[in-house]
Enzyme design. Structure first.
Site, PDB file in Angstrom:
ATOM      1  N   LYS A   1      54.559  51.940  43.839  1.00 41.61           N
ATOM      2  CA  LYS A   1      53.898  51.049  42.888  1.00 41.61           C
ATOM      3  C   LYS A   1      54.710  49.793  42.607  1.00 41.61           C
ATOM      4  O   LYS A   1      54.374  49.015  41.724  1.00 41.61           O
ATOM      5  CB  LYS A   1      53.637  51.814  41.591  1.00 41.61           C
ATOM      6  CG  LYS A   1      52.765  53.044  41.828  1.00 41.61           C
ATOM      7  CD  LYS A   1      52.711  53.936  40.639  1.00 41.61           C
ATOM      8  CE  LYS A   1      51.975  55.213  40.991  1.00 41.61           C
ATOM      9  NZ  LYS A   1      52.048  56.189  39.928  1.00 41.61           N
TER      10      LYS A   1
ATOM     11  N   SER B   1      50.493  55.095  31.715  1.00 44.27           N
ATOM     12  CA  SER B   1      50.286  56.184  30.761  1.00 44.27           C
ATOM     13  C   SER B   1      51.592  56.745  30.216  1.00 44.27           C
ATOM     14  O   SER B   1      51.638  57.196  29.081  1.00 44.27           O
ATOM     15  CB  SER B   1      49.465  57.292  31.406  1.00 44.27           C
ATOM     16  OG  SER B   1      50.097  57.738  32.583  1.00 44.27           O
TER      17      SER B   1
ATOM     18  N   GLY C   1      55.617  45.320  39.922  1.00 47.52           N
ATOM     19  CA  GLY C   1      55.119  46.676  39.796  1.00 47.52           C
ATOM     20  C   GLY C   1      53.764  46.657  39.121  1.00 47.52           C
ATOM     21  O   GLY C   1      53.436  45.698  38.412  1.00 47.52           O
TER      22      GLY C   1
ATOM     23  N   THR D   1      50.165  56.548  36.003  1.00 48.37           N
ATOM     24  CA  THR D   1      51.338  55.835  36.488  1.00 48.37           C
ATOM     25  C   THR D   1      52.292  55.509  35.357  1.00 48.37           C
ATOM     26  O   THR D   1      51.907  55.482  34.189  1.00 48.37           O
ATOM     27  CB  THR D   1      50.932  54.543  37.217  1.00 48.37           C
ATOM     28  OG1 THR D   1      52.013  54.129  38.030  1.00 48.37           O
ATOM     29  CG2 THR D   1      50.571  53.432  36.273  1.00 48.37           C
TER      30      THR D   1
END
Length: 182
Positions: A44, A135, A56, A12
């Site tokens: 998200k 990430s 988020g 994500t």
């Protein structure tokens, strides 16, 4: 077996950008299990407290849903006071036996204040109005800093373009971008 560090999440990218009176949060839609993409259009980012707060997440999806629910309860309990709700959630997250094993990060904003929350008790407010998790977060953050400094793009445009740039670098980030603004 040693526990995986809380700061490592794959799958994500969520970015928060504040420019002037506008605040935007953008996230990609990719969900992965190991090295397999299982969903490309996940949402998200959530609106909470009568659509006045954006939240988020990055991390394990089930953990994020549990945290969304707790955070929404804290916002209701403290009548939308984001600072108080963030501090209380971080404290509970760090000390509660069940919650402290949740692996996620939350970004939260009411358009005035912006925070990154973690299970280690962190409640971090950025100096420059930019926060990113996941990430692809460092890629999106670098792109956002450059765009903020060298363009006149709006907060929403910067957030979307920064996630798009991250998606070209990070294999765990895709180009299915959701942007919410306050």
């Amino acid at each position: 077996m040693p526990k995986k560090p809380v700061s490592v999440f794959h799958g994500t990218t969520v970015l928060l950008v504040k420019r002037g009176a506008r605040t935007a949060m953008a996230g990609d839609g990719q969900v992965t299990m190991g090295d397999t993409v299982v969903k490309s259009s996940a949402k998200k980012i959530r609106r909470m407290f009568n659509d006045r707060v954006l939240v988020g997440f990055a991390g394990a999806t089930a953990d994020a849903f549990a945290l969304f629910s707790r955070f929404e309860s804290k916002l209701e309990q403290f009548q939308g006071n984001l600072n108080r709700a963030a501090v209380e959630l971080a404290q509970e997250w760090r000390t509660d036996r069940a919650l402290r094993h949740l692996e996620a990060f939350l970004l939260a904003t009411d358009g005035k204040a912006t925070y990154l929350l973690s299970g280690t008790g962190d409640v971090i407010e950025p100096d420059d109005g930019l926060l990113a998790v996941g990430s692809g977060g460092t890629y999106a953050l670098a792109a956002a800093r450059a765009l903020l400094k060298h363009t006149k793009l709006s907060a929403g445009q910067i957030a979307a373009e920064s996630i798009r740039i991250a998606s070209e670098i990070c294999i765990y980030t895709n180009g299915e971008i959701l942007v919410e603004e306050l």
